[in-house]
Design an enzyme around this catalytic site. Structure first.
Site, PDB file in Angstrom:
ATOM      1  N   ALA A  66       0.844  -1.192   0.000  1.00  0.00           N
ATOM      2  CA  ALA A  66       0.000   0.000   0.000  1.00  0.00           C
ATOM      3  C   ALA A  66       0.883   1.248   0.000  1.00  0.00           C
ATOM      4  O   ALA A  66       2.024   1.229   0.460  1.00  0.00           O
ATOM      5  CB  ALA A  66      -0.900   0.007   1.224  1.00  0.00           C
ATOM      6  N   GLY A  67       0.310   2.346  -0.510  1.00  0.00           N
ATOM      7  CA  GLY A  67       1.026   3.611  -0.547  1.00  0.00           C
ATOM      8  C   GLY A  67       1.303   4.090  -1.946  1.00  0.00           C
ATOM      9  O   GLY A  67       1.453   5.286  -2.175  1.00  0.00           O
ATOM     10  N   PHE A  68       1.367   3.162  -2.905  1.00  0.00           N
ATOM     11  CA  PHE A  68       1.627   3.565  -4.287  1.00  0.00           C
ATOM     12  C   PHE A  68       0.325   3.964  -4.970  1.00  0.00           C
ATOM     13  O   PHE A  68       0.196   5.072  -5.470  1.00  0.00           O
ATOM     14  CB  PHE A  68       2.317   2.430  -5.050  1.00  0.00           C
ATOM     15  CG  PHE A  68       2.752   2.833  -6.437  1.00  0.00           C
ATOM     16  CD1 PHE A  68       4.022   3.336  -6.654  1.00  0.00           C
ATOM     17  CD2 PHE A  68       1.884   2.722  -7.515  1.00  0.00           C
ATOM     18  CE1 PHE A  68       4.418   3.742  -7.924  1.00  0.00           C
ATOM     19  CE2 PHE A  68       2.267   3.109  -8.783  1.00  0.00           C
ATOM     20  CZ  PHE A  68       3.544   3.626  -8.988  1.00  0.00           C
ATOM     21  N   ASP A  69      -0.637   3.060  -4.980  1.00  0.00           N
ATOM     22  CA  ASP A  69      -1.925   3.328  -5.627  1.00  0.00           C
ATOM     23  C   ASP A  69      -2.933   3.697  -4.538  1.00  0.00           C
ATOM     24  O   ASP A  69      -3.799   2.908  -4.172  1.00  0.00           O
ATOM     25  CB  ASP A  69      -2.378   2.101  -6.417  1.00  0.00           C
ATOM     26  CG  ASP A  69      -3.597   2.377  -7.290  1.00  0.00           C
ATOM     27  OD1 ASP A  69      -4.003   3.554  -7.394  1.00  0.00           O
ATOM     28  OD2 ASP A  69      -4.132   1.413  -7.866  1.00  0.00           O
ATOM     29  N   LYS A  70      -2.820   4.920  -4.037  1.00  0.00           N
ATOM     30  CA  LYS A  70      -3.588   5.330  -2.867  1.00  0.00           C
ATOM     31  C   LYS A  70      -5.097   5.353  -3.120  1.00  0.00           C
ATOM     32  O   LYS A  70      -5.881   5.112  -2.208  1.00  0.00           O
ATOM     33  CB  LYS A  70      -3.126   6.712  -2.401  1.00  0.00           C
ATOM     34  CG  LYS A  70      -1.717   6.736  -1.820  1.00  0.00           C
ATOM     35  CD  LYS A  70      -1.298   8.139  -1.433  1.00  0.00           C
ATOM     36  CE  LYS A  70       0.082   8.144  -0.811  1.00  0.00           C
ATOM     37  NZ  LYS A  70       0.116   7.447   0.485  1.00  0.00           N
ATOM     38  N   ASN A 115       8.953   9.236   4.424  1.00  0.00           N
ATOM     39  CA  ASN A 115       7.692   9.859   4.016  1.00  0.00           C
ATOM     40  C   ASN A 115       6.863  10.217   5.239  1.00  0.00           C
ATOM     41  O   ASN A 115       6.899   9.526   6.256  1.00  0.00           O
ATOM     42  CB  ASN A 115       6.910   8.941   3.071  1.00  0.00           C
ATOM     43  CG  ASN A 115       5.910   8.066   3.801  1.00  0.00           C
ATOM     44  OD1 ASN A 115       4.804   8.503   4.131  1.00  0.00           O
ATOM     45  ND2 ASN A 115       6.303   6.825   4.084  1.00  0.00           N
ATOM     46  N   GLY A 118       0.757  11.051   5.401  1.00  0.00           N
ATOM     47  CA  GLY A 118      -0.399  11.300   6.251  1.00  0.00           C
ATOM     48  C   GLY A 118      -1.728  10.847   5.668  1.00  0.00           C
ATOM     49  O   GLY A 118      -2.752  11.531   5.808  1.00  0.00           O
ATOM     50  N   SER A 180       1.009   3.219  10.766  1.00  0.00           N
ATOM     51  CA  SER A 180       1.673   4.343  10.119  1.00  0.00           C
ATOM     52  C   SER A 180       2.111   5.345  11.181  1.00  0.00           C
ATOM     53  O   SER A 180       1.346   5.660  12.094  1.00  0.00           O
ATOM     54  CB  SER A 180       0.738   5.039   9.128  1.00  0.00           C
ATOM     55  OG  SER A 180       1.301   6.272   8.698  1.00  0.00           O
ATOM     56  N   ASN A 182       2.570   8.465  10.604  1.00  0.00           N
ATOM     57  CA  ASN A 182       2.308   9.806  10.072  1.00  0.00           C
ATOM     58  C   ASN A 182       0.920  10.353  10.373  1.00  0.00           C
ATOM     59  O   ASN A 182       0.570  11.431   9.910  1.00  0.00           O
ATOM     60  CB  ASN A 182       2.558   9.808   8.556  1.00  0.00           C
ATOM     61  CG  ASN A 182       3.987   9.406   8.233  1.00  0.00           C
ATOM     62  OD1 ASN A 182       4.919   9.851   8.896  1.00  0.00           O
ATOM     63  ND2 ASN A 182       4.153   8.548   7.239  1.00  0.00           N
ATOM     64  N   ASN A 251       5.510  -2.089   8.922  1.00  0.00           N
ATOM     65  CA  ASN A 251       5.378  -0.747   8.357  1.00  0.00           C
ATOM     66  C   ASN A 251       6.735  -0.040   8.441  1.00  0.00           C
ATOM     67  O   ASN A 251       7.748  -0.653   8.764  1.00  0.00           O
ATOM     68  CB  ASN A 251       4.307   0.041   9.121  1.00  0.00           C
ATOM     69  CG  ASN A 251       3.546   1.014   8.244  1.00  0.00           C
ATOM     70  OD1 ASN A 251       4.140   1.730   7.446  1.00  0.00           O
ATOM     71  ND2 ASN A 251       2.225   1.058   8.392  1.00  0.00           N
ATOM     72  N   THR A 252       6.757   1.267   8.182  1.00  0.00           N
ATOM     73  CA  THR A 252       7.997   2.038   8.225  1.00  0.00           C
ATOM     74  C   THR A 252       8.444   2.260   9.672  1.00  0.00           C
ATOM     75  O   THR A 252       7.670   2.089  10.616  1.00  0.00           O
ATOM     76  CB  THR A 252       7.810   3.400   7.539  1.00  0.00           C
ATOM     77  OG1 THR A 252       6.725   4.100   8.172  1.00  0.00           O
ATOM     78  CG2 THR A 252       7.486   3.213   6.069  1.00  0.00           C
ATOM     79  N   GLY A 302      12.367  -3.264   2.930  1.00  0.00           N
ATOM     80  CA  GLY A 302      13.718  -3.373   2.409  1.00  0.00           C
ATOM     81  C   GLY A 302      13.950  -4.529   1.468  1.00  0.00           C
ATOM     82  O   GLY A 302      15.030  -5.134   1.486  1.00  0.00           O
TER      83      GLY A 302
END
Length: 362
Positions: A66-70, A115, A118, A180, A182, A251-252, A302
């Site tokens: 997730a995150g590319f095609d929001k 990133n 948000g 997330s 953010n 997640n990040t 990664g």
């Protein structure tokens, strides 16, 4: 060729490049010859890589996170790029602009990205209009859901339920995103009792929709890497006890230990990419040892090549996801990883990818 193009792309604003990429993929998505060309160039099909989970058939174990095609606008084109599955979102009940720009930063020396987007997206209703033909996708489509920034945590369950209400008829699986960094205080929802309340609300909404005739879908939980071992133990066990179908790890990270000297290291947000490789693999292994006999794990963090993916699968991941790796490796990353996976499997005497899952964690 992509490495040459990347030098030019990296001279431009990363979010503008992302928007241009989405636009180009839309053009391909709207063209049957365009999608056919993408399939011809990027897809690799081999029965040794096929994975069956939750009643879904994944043509290979390498998905796009997730995150590319929001806004679920280009998932058909992304499926044509050779991914085994595509996860859209994060989608919130109401559209929201996300955090102020700039909010996306490259760290090329570390093959990393920071990133603080948000959860910028157009909202659940808008996404539902794009997802009406999800069943015609080449691959399973996941829907990652979150809460709006203005919604207090005490009312978070309502936001996730609203997303389910508007989107449950679409997509092949769902992901509860409470990890997330953010959205202010979002990670507090990983506290065990808050998590139980949230998962119960989502499961109850799903059961209500199923009673109306909507097909049952697996619901997964995406967790953060910045927890103690005790916290992670509590989170994954509580999630499984409440009926979660799988765990996405991870997640990040908020840690800057691996990039401390980079000029962008002080930027707020989640760090992804190469600095997260070992950390996320270690979490996959630990989670597999905790609950691997109960629910599948999707490993993310990664992954740049077949070795990275193979290590996560050996640690216990049934599937893996990439995102930052595609920024650095290009659109052919899924095909490259799958070709390398076949070579690594042959080297180690495995005849099917399912045989690899968890061999380093048992």
């Amino acid at each position: 060729m992509y490495q040459l193009i990347r030098q030019y792309l990296f001279q431009q604003d990363p979010e503008e490049i992302h928007e241009k990429t989405i636009h180009a993929l839309k053009l391909a998505e709207d063209s049957a010859p365009g999608k056919a060309l993408l399939r011809m160039v990027y897809q690799l099909r081999d029965k040794r890589l096929e994975t069956n989970l939750w009643g879904l058939k994944f043509p290979n174990p390498v998905g796009l996170a997730a995150g590319f095609d929001k806004n679920a606008e280009v998932y058909h084109a992304l499926g044509a790029l050779g991914f085994g599955f595509v996860e859209v979102g994060t989608i919130t009940p109401q559209g929201q602009p996300g955090n102020p720009r700039p909010r996306l930063f490259r760290l090329p020396e570390h093959q990393a990205v920071i990133n603080r987007m948000g959860f910028n997206n157009h909202g659940a209703y808008h996404a539902s209009q794009h997802l009406v033909d999800f069943a015609y996708s080449d691959v399973p489509i996941g829907i990652n859901i979150g809460k709006n920034k203005v919604t207090p945590n005490e009312e978070a369950a309502s936001d996730y339920s609203k997303c389910m209400d508007m989107l449950y008829a679409y997509g092949h699986y769902f992901v509860i995103n409470i990890s997330s960094p953010n959205t202010p205080n979002l990670r507090d929802l990983q506290e065990t009792e808050s998590l139980r309340v949230l998962v119960r609300a989502v499961r109850e909404k799903a059961a209500e929709l199923e009673a109306r005739g909507v097909k049952k879908k697996p619901v997964l939980l995406k967790v953060a890497p910045d927890m103690s071992e005790e916290q992670m133990h509590d989170v994954v066990h509580a999630a499984v006890e409440e009926g979660i179908s799988g765990i996405i790890a991870t997640n990040t990270t908020l840690s800057r230990e691996a990039v401390i000297n980079h000029p962008n290291a002080e930027e707020a947000g989640g760090l992804s990419g190469r600095p997260l490789t070992e950390r996320s693999t270690a979490w996959v292994k630990q989670i597999y040892q905790e609950i691997g006999d109960k629910v599948p794990i999707i490993g993310v963090g990664g992954i740049y090549n077949g070795e990275d993916a193979y290590n996560k699968i050996r640690a216990g991941a049934s599937l893996v996801q990439v995102y930052t790796g595609m920024i650095y490796q290009g659109p052919g990353i899924a095909k490259q990883i799958n070709k390398q996976l076949l070579k690594l499997m042959a080297r180690d005497g495995f005849t099917h990818i399912s045989e690899v899952v968890g061999v380093d964690a048992k």
